[in-house]
Design a protein around this motif. Sequence first.
Motif, PDB file in Angstrom:
ATOM      1  N   GLY A   5       4.993   3.230   7.116  1.00 25.09           N
ATOM      2  CA  GLY A   5       6.202   2.607   6.588  1.00 25.09           C
ATOM      3  C   GLY A   5       6.278   1.118   6.875  1.00 25.09           C
ATOM      4  N   GLY A   6       5.189   0.526   7.353  1.00 24.54           N
ATOM      5  CA  GLY A   6       5.171  -0.899   7.656  1.00 24.54           C
ATOM      6  C   GLY A   6       5.321  -1.153   9.142  1.00 24.54           C
ATOM      7  N   TYR A  47      -3.867  -4.123   6.829  1.00 26.71           N
ATOM      8  CA  TYR A  47      -3.455  -2.927   7.567  1.00 26.71           C
ATOM      9  C   TYR A  47      -2.148  -3.201   8.294  1.00 26.71           C
ATOM     10  CZ  TYR A  47      -3.969   1.299  10.442  1.00 26.71           C
ATOM     11  OH  TYR A  47      -3.785   2.518  11.034  1.00 26.71           O
ATOM     12  N   CYS A  89       6.548  -0.550  14.801  1.00 29.30           N
ATOM     13  CA  CYS A  89       6.862  -0.083  13.448  1.00 29.30           C
ATOM     14  C   CYS A  89       8.250  -0.537  13.001  1.00 29.30           C
ATOM     15  CB  CYS A  89       6.844   1.448  13.393  1.00 29.30           C
ATOM     16  SG  CYS A  89       5.341   2.189  13.992  1.00 29.30           S
ATOM     17  N   ASN A  90       8.373  -0.736  11.703  1.00 30.58           N
ATOM     18  CA  ASN A  90       9.695  -1.058  11.151  1.00 30.58           C
ATOM     19  C   ASN A  90      10.675   0.075  11.412  1.00 30.58           C
ATOM     20  OD1 ASN A  90       8.574  -3.377  10.222  1.00 30.58           O
ATOM     21  ND2 ASN A  90       8.365  -2.679   8.093  1.00 30.58           N
ATOM     22  N   MET A 143       1.591   6.649   4.780  1.00 26.63           N
ATOM     23  CA  MET A 143       2.179   5.389   4.323  1.00 26.63           C
ATOM     24  C   MET A 143       3.704   5.464   4.339  1.00 26.63           C
ATOM     25  SD  MET A 143      -0.316   3.449   3.776  1.00 26.63           S
ATOM     26  CE  MET A 143      -1.852   4.067   4.429  1.00 26.63           C
ATOM     27  N   ARG A 144       4.215   6.647   4.666  1.00 27.49           N
ATOM     28  CA  ARG A 144       5.663   6.821   4.644  1.00 27.49           C
ATOM     29  C   ARG A 144       6.210   6.643   6.056  1.00 27.49           C
ATOM     30  NH1 ARG A 144       8.491  12.554   3.468  1.00 27.49           N
ATOM     31  NH2 ARG A 144      10.582  11.861   3.991  1.00 27.49           N
ATOM     32  N   LYS A 164      -7.876  -5.294   2.496  1.00 24.49           N
ATOM     33  CA  LYS A 164      -6.737  -4.468   2.894  1.00 24.49           C
ATOM     34  C   LYS A 164      -5.957  -5.152   4.010  1.00 24.49           C
ATOM     35  CE  LYS A 164      -5.513   0.080   4.612  1.00 24.49           C
ATOM     36  NZ  LYS A 164      -4.387   0.243   3.691  1.00 24.49           N
ATOM     37  N   LYS A 202       0.755  -3.301   6.493  1.00 28.81           N
ATOM     38  CA  LYS A 202       1.743  -3.656   5.477  1.00 28.81           C
ATOM     39  C   LYS A 202       2.509  -2.407   5.047  1.00 28.81           C
ATOM     40  CE  LYS A 202       2.148  -5.960   1.020  1.00 28.81           C
ATOM     41  NZ  LYS A 202       1.444  -6.334  -0.213  1.00 28.81           N
ATOM     42  N   GLU A 203       1.768  -1.321   4.815  1.00 30.67           N
ATOM     43  CA  GLU A 203       2.399  -0.079   4.371  1.00 30.67           C
ATOM     44  C   GLU A 203       2.280   1.039   5.412  1.00 30.67           C
ATOM     45  OE1 GLU A 203       3.823   0.137   1.363  1.00 30.67           O
ATOM     46  OE2 GLU A 203       3.175  -1.840   0.637  1.00 30.67           O
ATOM     47  N   GLU A 204       1.313   0.931   6.316  1.00 28.72           N
ATOM     48  CA  GLU A 204       1.019   2.026   7.243  1.00 28.72           C
ATOM     49  C   GLU A 204       2.262   2.424   8.039  1.00 28.72           C
ATOM     50  OE1 GLU A 204      -1.207  -0.076   6.351  1.00 28.72           O
ATOM     51  OE2 GLU A 204      -2.888   1.221   5.819  1.00 28.72           O
TER      52      GLU A 204
END
Lengths: 408, 287
Positions: free
Chosen positions: B201-202, B195, B86-87, B223-224, B193, B197-199
């Motif tokens: 928070g990216g 998957y 995760c980012n 998504m946060r 989609k 990209k946003e999940e």
Amino acid sequence: MSAARIVKEVKGYHAFIKFLIGIVMVGVIAGMVRFIFGLGVTTNLNDTYPWGLWISFDVVTAVPLAAGAFTLGAIVHVFHIKKLEPLVRPAIVTGFLGYSLVCVGLILDLGQPHKGWQVLRPDYWNLHSPMFEVSMCVMAYTTVLFLEFLPPVAEKFGWHVPLRVLRWLEMPLVIAAAAISTLHQSSLGTFFLIAVDKLHNLWYSPLLPLLFWMSAICTGMCIIIIEATASHKYMGQPNEGELLRTLAKILPWALGAYLAVRAYSLIFMGKGPYFDRPGLTFSFMLELGIGFILPFIMFMQKSVRENDRRRNIAALLVIGGLVLNRFNVSMFGMMNEAEVYFPSIIETLVTLGIIAAHILLFVLIAKYFPIFEHHPETVDYTIPDRLHRTGEHKEKKSYKEQPVSQES
Amino acid sequence: MSTRKDFSRDKSFLIDMTKCTGCRGCQVACKQWNQLEAEQTEFFTGEGYQNPPAMSEYTFTRIKFRDYQKNGQNEFAFYKEMCMHCNEPACASVCPVGAFVKTEEGPVVYKSERCIGCRFCMIACPFNVPKYEWSKAFPLVKKCTGCYSRVKEGFAPACATACPTAITYGPREEMIKEAERRLGQYPDRYIHKVYGKEEAGGTSVIYLTNLPFDELGFKPVTMRALPGYTWDALRLVPGIFLAVGGGLSALSWFTHRRERLKREQAGEMVTESSAPQIEDTDRKEEQ
């Protein structure tokens, strides 16, 4: 009265103490087994449920159960409801024991207990971690509780100088206790904010920290009620019914506020589905209905507050509600239906040992140290600006010897 | 914790599951590079054809199989399970000793010498990635390293190198661009989609698939970025500490002052009655 009855009582007390020592010993052995064979073999923890009974009870539940110390300290010394003061010491002893045993539970649960001290290493600090905050607070607060617990020890052995220093520290300690407790009681709720897709909607709420703090305060007071009543009944300590009545008057307000915030968080901040799992729905209803709403209504009745037995029942309900709440948040609400966690024998024995150790130590400390005899109505607590007065501890000692005669 | 905001240059995996043949070369390569022990497993102890039944201390990645019907024919779908890197990783944010780090290069790495074994990372991870050495007396956490030791030296991770078809490895920005290009070029072949990209928070692992993600066993995730959820509460800590401490100090000063004034007004009477009492006790103690 009859000598036979006294003999019977003493025998009962000894049997009870032996029983407790037995459970503690079994718990100690179970703890040793855990260290020799490791977590995987001795517990039912696994990759799906890395936290089990030890976190849910020994930490997440035990901490709010020990909240009486800071709550009562603040009520008595800050809000100045002085007549409750005799209850402060039992509460502090409970708190000190509770937190010491929380530390024991935590160390047992750590996979690398020998490295636990590394939380203190400044180059490792992670201010974003609720666990970091809680562990720092627990260590700090255990120290505060230890200092608060020292006065009866100093009194017992007649250490006058430390006693005076401790008396001078009393107010700062009370305030530090309240501030530190507010932080970590709430941060235990923060733990579960990160479990956003794991904790069930019935309990997940951005207000979890606030709810944890408020319910801890309610429970802290209820524990004091239970403790004082039990000590009177079984240990021949003075009857504090009068004081407990006053304490019980605060409870409906505290419980009402908690319920209001809980309802707000569910209705306005939550998102469904709520009632998709019957087991959890039942647990939720039980917790909220029997554990919080019912005692809230009970404590509103004067007849309950003034009757020792009914007041006790209401207090027990709140404690039960809190325990169930913490288990719902940290265990039941986190489970998925496919795989169920159930504590192993070793886990259960250790937890039972910890509970027994708490009761045992409390009974022994209350027996050998001036915990309940402390009725300092005559004591002047404005020490900071009257440090030069020295007669205080003697004044206190004399209380027992010449109780009521002074007033007449 | 890193306070980085730009993750576009992070090395990322683009995993196109429509191209996966289920050869599990990635699983083997992962075991070899990370020197992971073999696991004795049995078939069909997990949820489907996949073996081992779950990721574990010995298995950092694995291919999940799913059979479904398409136009009356049986088909297989595959999904590579691994750390999402995760980012803004939840594991790094909850660890009390900072044992997880999101590196500049992209992989989220674990510093075992810091770990105290509280297992909060396992609770926090939305993808249930960190696993524990339950077999040991003093266990540590195990998870996919993103082959940081290779990436640091300019190589691609072991699984990406071994994969003959499905994995592309490169800067996150370019991987997302490539994924979107494929979606645009072959809209019939994919679920529309990207998957990852946003999940959460990216993430640095990005998936394309032709089956709905939940059917493949992807859990619904927010998504946060997860650290924000706890930080919303934790950032208030210093303020609350000062407010409670200061508030109670002020209040107790005030109540004590009021008390003292009251006593001083009562004045004489108190001192007269309490003085002999002290003398009295003095005498008693001498005896």
